[in-house]
Design a protein around this motif. Structure first.
Motif, short mmCIF file in Angstrom:
data_model
loop_
_atom_site.label_atom_id
_atom_site.label_comp_id
_atom_site.label_asym_id
_atom_site.label_seq_id
_atom_site.Cartn_x
_atom_site.Cartn_y
_atom_site.Cartn_z
N LEU A 50 1.12 -7.13 6.61
CA LEU A 50 1.76 -5.82 6.58
C LEU A 50 1.34 -4.96 7.77
CD1 LEU A 50 1.19 -4.98 2.81
CD2 LEU A 50 3.27 -5.88 3.86
N GLU A 54 3.46 -0.01 6.26
CA GLU A 54 3.79 -0.76 5.04
C GLU A 54 2.64 -0.71 4.04
OE1 GLU A 54 6.82 -4.11 6.89
OE2 GLU A 54 4.65 -4.42 7.04
N GLY A 63 6.28 1.35 -1.71
CA GLY A 63 6.64 0.15 -0.97
C GLY A 63 6.95 -1.01 -1.90
#
Length: 71
Positions: A50, A54, A63
């Protein structure tokens, strides 16, 4: 052999996380510590994939992770 020599450490965890692990434990033949350890390994693997944005979105609950398998 004491805990330090065995590579065992103590970590303070949020009570919510402990409660969730115990709920999983009730459905599976694992201890709460085994469930938390599995979550930690999964989280570590996911985090490596990620971006910082994120990670922040995921931690904030905004998310979503989508998994694709490459062969």
């Amino acid at each position: 052999m004491d805990e330090e020599q065995q590579g065992i450490g103590k970590v303070e965890l949020d009570q919510f996380l402990i409660n969730e692990a115990q709920a999983v434990f009730e459905r599976q033949p694992k201890s709460a510590s085994e469930v938390i350890e599995r979550w930690a390994y999964l989280g570590q693997a996911a985090e490596a994939q990620l971006t910082e944005k994120e990670r922040l979105l995921l931690m904030a609950g905004s998310g979503v992770i989508q998994l694709s398998v490459e062969e």
